[in-house]
Design a protein around this motif. Structure first.
Motif, PDB file in Angstrom:
ATOM      1  N   GLN A 163       0.876  -1.165   0.000  1.00 57.07           N
ATOM      2  CA  GLN A 163       0.000   0.000   0.000  1.00 57.07           C
ATOM      3  C   GLN A 163       0.914   1.215   0.000  1.00 57.07           C
ATOM      4  N   THR A 193       1.544  -5.548   3.147  1.00 55.95           N
ATOM      5  CA  THR A 193       0.432  -6.271   3.742  1.00 55.95           C
ATOM      6  C   THR A 193       0.508  -7.741   3.329  1.00 55.95           C
ATOM      7  N   ALA A 206       4.640 -11.088  10.974  1.00 58.27           N
ATOM      8  CA  ALA A 206       3.334 -10.819  10.363  1.00 58.27           C
ATOM      9  C   ALA A 206       2.558 -12.115  10.147  1.00 58.27           C
ATOM     10  N   THR A 218       3.687   0.542   2.859  1.00 54.80           N
ATOM     11  CA  THR A 218       3.456  -0.458   3.884  1.00 54.80           C
ATOM     12  C   THR A 218       3.111  -1.785   3.225  1.00 54.80           C
ATOM     13  N   ARG A 243      -2.116 -11.011   3.097  1.00 57.37           N
ATOM     14  CA  ARG A 243      -3.526 -11.434   3.149  1.00 57.37           C
ATOM     15  C   ARG A 243      -3.581 -12.942   2.987  1.00 57.37           C
ATOM     16  N   LEU A 248      -5.998 -10.037   7.197  1.00 57.55           N
ATOM     17  CA  LEU A 248      -5.002  -9.148   6.608  1.00 57.55           C
ATOM     18  C   LEU A 248      -4.142  -8.603   7.728  1.00 57.55           C
ATOM     19  N   THR A 249      -2.855  -8.491   7.489  1.00 64.39           N
ATOM     20  CA  THR A 249      -1.970  -7.870   8.467  1.00 64.39           C
ATOM     21  C   THR A 249      -1.083  -6.853   7.775  1.00 64.39           C
ATOM     22  N   SER A 250      -0.860  -5.733   8.450  1.00 61.84           N
ATOM     23  CA  SER A 250       0.033  -4.681   7.958  1.00 61.84           C
ATOM     24  C   SER A 250       1.230  -4.606   8.884  1.00 61.84           C
ATOM     25  N   THR A 251       2.404  -4.470   8.299  1.00 66.23           N
ATOM     26  CA  THR A 251       3.633  -4.430   9.095  1.00 66.23           C
ATOM     27  C   THR A 251       4.541  -3.346   8.551  1.00 66.23           C
TER      28      THR A 251
END
Length: 170
Positions: free
Chosen positions: A91, A122, A157, A120, A124, A139-142
């Protein structure tokens, strides 16, 4: 000028600190998920159109998913009850900092505009039945980004996201 330096220092410290990954469950687990025990990983190329960001990380991600799902009571199988789709994405959004400082000359105030980018990564994961009914999706953002790519960030993550998947019933 001092304010700009302080902002940059805060931004640098924030990016260097190890933040826990932000996890979002998009589709909560259905009752059918805990009754299923076998899974099959579906390659990201089948889930995403176009080039894959972090292509070199998929081998590690494949291994992390297999180990994590096994620890949660699932087992890999060619005739699987659960299809596991997974992909990484970036993103990318602009960040604008507007700074007003005291006038350097008697001509008036000075306004500075600093343009930065926030990239960033992500991860999924989508679990479906062979008929494509969604059983679970998260979903995870790190801090994972093209500028800050590491195996440790991807591992954290993945673990954070897999913790949200219910354990398979015996």
């Amino acid at each position: 000028m001092r304010l700009f330096i302080v902002l940059l220092l805060c931004l640098a410290l924030a990016t260097c600190s190890s933040q826990p990954p932000r996890v979002q469950v998009i589709n909560p687990a259905s009752a059918e998920l805990t009754q299923s025990r076998s899974f099959k990983l579906i390659a990201a190329e089948q889930a995403v159109n176009g080039p894959l960001p972090f292509a070199e990380r998929y081998r590690q991600l494949d291994q992390l998913l297999r180990e994590g799902l096994t620890q949660r009571g699932y087992h890999a199988s060619h005739k699987a009850q659960i299809l596991v789709y997974y992909w990484l994405a970036v993103q990318d959004s602009p960040l604008d900092f507007h700074l007003e400082t005291a006038p350097p000359t008697p001509l008036g105030p000075y306004q500075a505009l600093h343009r930065l980018r926030d990239s960033t990564g992500t991860l999924r994961i989508r679990l479906t039945t062979p008929e494509q009914h969604i059983l679970w999706e998260g979903l995870t953002s790190t801090g994972l980004s093209p500028q800050r790519d590491s195996a440790e960030l991807l591992e954290r993550a993945t673990q954070a996201l897999l913790q949200q998947i219910p354990v398979a019933s015996p």
